[in-house]
Write a protein that holds these residues in place. Structure first.
Motif, PDB file in Angstrom:
ATOM      1  N   TYR A  29     -17.849 -11.724  79.807  1.00  0.00           N
ATOM      2  CA  TYR A  29     -18.484 -11.336  78.543  1.00  0.00           C
ATOM      3  C   TYR A  29     -18.220  -9.878  78.186  1.00  0.00           C
ATOM      4  O   TYR A  29     -18.674  -9.408  77.156  1.00  0.00           O
ATOM      5  CB  TYR A  29     -19.994 -11.587  78.611  1.00  0.00           C
ATOM      6  N   THR A  30     -17.497  -9.177  79.062  1.00  0.00           N
ATOM      7  CA  THR A  30     -17.218  -7.754  78.799  1.00  0.00           C
ATOM      8  C   THR A  30     -15.718  -7.500  78.829  1.00  0.00           C
ATOM      9  O   THR A  30     -15.013  -7.860  77.895  1.00  0.00           O
ATOM     10  CB  THR A  30     -17.968  -6.871  79.812  1.00  0.00           C
ATOM     11  N   ILE A  31     -15.231  -6.896  79.896  1.00  0.00           N
ATOM     12  CA  ILE A  31     -13.837  -6.440  79.905  1.00  0.00           C
ATOM     13  C   ILE A  31     -12.827  -7.573  79.978  1.00  0.00           C
ATOM     14  O   ILE A  31     -11.639  -7.368  79.699  1.00  0.00           O
ATOM     15  CB  ILE A  31     -13.587  -5.450  81.065  1.00  0.00           C
ATOM     16  N   PHE A  32     -13.248  -8.784  80.372  1.00  0.00           N
ATOM     17  CA  PHE A  32     -12.326  -9.919  80.403  1.00  0.00           C
ATOM     18  C   PHE A  32     -12.359 -10.724  79.107  1.00  0.00           C
ATOM     19  O   PHE A  32     -11.654 -11.724  78.996  1.00  0.00           O
ATOM     20  CB  PHE A  32     -12.642 -10.838  81.590  1.00  0.00           C
ATOM     21  N   PRO A  34     -11.412 -11.273  75.273  1.00  0.00           N
ATOM     22  CA  PRO A  34     -10.383 -10.746  74.360  1.00  0.00           C
ATOM     23  C   PRO A  34     -10.948  -9.903  73.225  1.00  0.00           C
ATOM     24  O   PRO A  34     -10.366  -8.874  72.862  1.00  0.00           O
ATOM     25  CB  PRO A  34      -9.701 -12.015  73.832  1.00  0.00           C
ATOM     26  N   PHE A  35     -12.085 -10.321  72.657  1.00  0.00           N
ATOM     27  CA  PHE A  35     -12.660  -9.570  71.542  1.00  0.00           C
ATOM     28  C   PHE A  35     -13.082  -8.170  71.988  1.00  0.00           C
ATOM     29  O   PHE A  35     -12.791  -7.178  71.321  1.00  0.00           O
ATOM     30  CB  PHE A  35     -13.850 -10.321  70.953  1.00  0.00           C
ATOM     31  N   VAL A  36     -13.770  -8.101  73.134  1.00  0.00           N
ATOM     32  CA  VAL A  36     -14.206  -6.805  73.645  1.00  0.00           C
ATOM     33  C   VAL A  36     -13.002  -5.941  73.987  1.00  0.00           C
ATOM     34  O   VAL A  36     -12.978  -4.733  73.708  1.00  0.00           O
ATOM     35  CB  VAL A  36     -15.097  -6.989  74.887  1.00  0.00           C
ATOM     36  N   ILE A  40     -11.887  -1.976  72.312  1.00  0.00           N
ATOM     37  CA  ILE A  40     -11.724  -0.711  73.037  1.00  0.00           C
ATOM     38  C   ILE A  40     -10.633   0.174  72.420  1.00  0.00           C
ATOM     39  O   ILE A  40     -10.887   1.355  72.133  1.00  0.00           O
ATOM     40  CB  ILE A  40     -11.450  -0.980  74.530  1.00  0.00           C
ATOM     41  N   PRO A  41      -9.397  -0.332  72.177  1.00  0.00           N
ATOM     42  CA  PRO A  41      -8.400   0.552  71.549  1.00  0.00           C
ATOM     43  C   PRO A  41      -8.781   0.962  70.129  1.00  0.00           C
ATOM     44  O   PRO A  41      -8.428   2.058  69.682  1.00  0.00           O
ATOM     45  CB  PRO A  41      -7.110  -0.287  71.564  1.00  0.00           C
ATOM     46  N   LEU A  42      -9.532   0.102  69.426  1.00  0.00           N
ATOM     47  CA  LEU A  42      -9.990   0.491  68.086  1.00  0.00           C
ATOM     48  C   LEU A  42     -10.967   1.664  68.172  1.00  0.00           C
ATOM     49  O   LEU A  42     -10.933   2.578  67.324  1.00  0.00           O
ATOM     50  CB  LEU A  42     -10.652  -0.707  67.398  1.00  0.00           C
ATOM     51  N   CYS A  43     -11.826   1.636  69.191  1.00  0.00           N
ATOM     52  CA  CYS A  43     -12.766   2.744  69.374  1.00  0.00           C
ATOM     53  C   CYS A  43     -12.018   4.027  69.742  1.00  0.00           C
ATOM     54  O   CYS A  43     -12.362   5.125  69.270  1.00  0.00           O
ATOM     55  CB  CYS A  43     -13.784   2.394  70.458  1.00  0.00           C
ATOM     56  N   LEU A  44     -11.006   3.884  70.578  1.00  0.00           N
ATOM     57  CA  LEU A  44     -10.211   5.062  70.941  1.00  0.00           C
ATOM     58  C   LEU A  44      -9.489   5.636  69.722  1.00  0.00           C
ATOM     59  O   LEU A  44      -9.411   6.849  69.539  1.00  0.00           O
ATOM     60  CB  LEU A  44      -9.193   4.693  72.029  1.00  0.00           C
ATOM     61  N   ARG A  45      -8.973   4.722  68.883  1.00  0.00           N
ATOM     62  CA  ARG A  45      -8.267   5.184  67.680  1.00  0.00           C
ATOM     63  C   ARG A  45      -9.233   5.853  66.714  1.00  0.00           C
ATOM     64  O   ARG A  45      -8.877   6.814  66.011  1.00  0.00           O
ATOM     65  CB  ARG A  45      -7.569   4.001  67.007  1.00  0.00           C
TER      66      ARG A  45
END
Length: 355
Positions: A29-32, A34-36, A40-45
């Motif tokens: 439900y977290t790092i595994f 696909p949606f989550v 993550i890269p969207l937040c970094l961007r």
């Protein structure tokens, strides 16, 4: 005057409930997920992290891998099982064998509370008041007896209509060494655990094919892949269900309406039911005892979605087939560590029903 209530402390420490299955659930439900992973890269961007930054490259690659794996998995399931069918409980008639207690009772009672037409077939007799309270029609029957199954089948059709969902759950276990099993005990194990599936399938499958849809759930066991000391009759009878399930799927694929019949194979690990009371797992972290609620929830979820597939819980039950391709020496070491062949030594066999 109010009665005093006492709060009892947990019988087991908190870390007893920490299992590899729980950890994997959290990860899924977290790092595994696909949606989550894509977030993550969207937040970094959003923080103006350049694309050339190692963190950005790593998270984009991780999101891409998880997305590909997820899509391939969906395509694989669709190719193997076809499109799911639409399930309307008001139009379905559900038959549960061995539904007097345990797993079968949970499934039957959940559907009964939801207003579905549910018929439970079991050797136990239920009163009319109890049946009316639960919203379930109970039929006393020995599922190992072909004539009784056929007679009950006719009554179910008359009372509720042709069954469209069949959950073959009935089973027994004696838990004795091979040389201590009587011929009657061996015969009863195969009659209830294996032959009952043939009786119910030959009784109810023709109606599903005529209707053009249906769902068949086969409840086997993870021990069907392993075998175990003091369970030769039980594991043999459950192993036969694996072949029956595979053959049934192959035959349905050849029939005009066969592909519209969903098939679900259930191979759970040790359940905390009276059937295996007293049996202790060697490692609660890697091989936790499964609650009937957890298995019932998975069966109901898949039936409601109109899907075909396999249900194997806990985690080790999904990968147990890999044991068969390992070197025999490693297999022996794993069996010795797991304690699978010692689990039934101190348990007295009493023919409990697997319901």
């Amino acid at each position: 005057m109010k009665a005093k209530t006492s709060l009892s402390l947990p019988e087991k420490p908190w870390h007893h409930y920490l299992t590899i299955d729980l950890i994997l659930t959290v990860l899924n439900y977290t790092i595994f997920h696909p949606f989550v992973a894509c977030i993550i890269p969207l937040c970094l961007r959003a923080q103006l992290t350049p694309y050339e930054h190692p963190a950005m490259r790593l998270t984009i690659a991780w999101a891409f891998i998880l997305t590909v794996v997820s899509v391939v998995g969906l395509m694989s399931d669709r190719f193997a099982y076809g499109a799911p069918r639409e399930v309307d409980l008001s139009e379905e008639v559900i038959v549960v064998t061995g539904g007097a207690r345990g797993l079968g009772a949970l499934i039957a009672e959940v559907y009964g509370m939801r207003g579905a037409n549910v018929a439970v077939i079991d050797v136990k007799k239920f009163g009319e008041d109890e049946a009316e309270e639960k919203g379930i029609a109970y039929y006393q029957c020995d599922v190992g007896d072909r004539k009784q199954v056929e007679e009950v089948g006719k009554r179910i059709v008359e009372d509720l209509g042709p069954p469209t969902i069949l959950i073959n759950n009935a089973g027994i276990v004696h838990g004795k060494p091979l040389l201590e099993l009587s011929p009657e005990e061996i015969e009863s194990t195969f009659r209830i655990n294996t032959l009952s599936h043939f009786h119910t399938l030959q009784t109810f499958l023709p109606g599903m094919l005529s209707a053009g849809y249906g769902t068949i759930v086969t409840v086997s066991s993870v021990l069907a892949h392993l075998g175990a000391a003091n369970l030769s009759d039980y594991t043999s009878s459950k192993s036969a269900l694996l072949a029956l399930h595979a053959s049934l799927r192959a035959e349905l694929a050849l029939l005009p309406q066969g592909p519209n019949i969903n098939t679900i194979l259930v191979t759970p690990g040790q359940l905390c039911t009276p059937m295996f009371s007293g049996v202790k797992t060697p490692s609660n972290f890697f091989a936790p005892i499964v609650g009937p609620v957890d298995v019932a929830k998975e069966i109901i979820r898949m039936v409601d979605r109109g899907e075909s597939g396999e249900i194997a819980v806990p985690l080790y039950a999904r990968w147990i087939r890999l044991l068969g391709v390992m070197p025999v020496g490693l297999q022996s070491m794993i069996r010795a560590w797991s304690g699978v062949d010692r689990a039934m030594v101190h348990r007295a066999g009493n023919g409990n029903t697997d319901s």
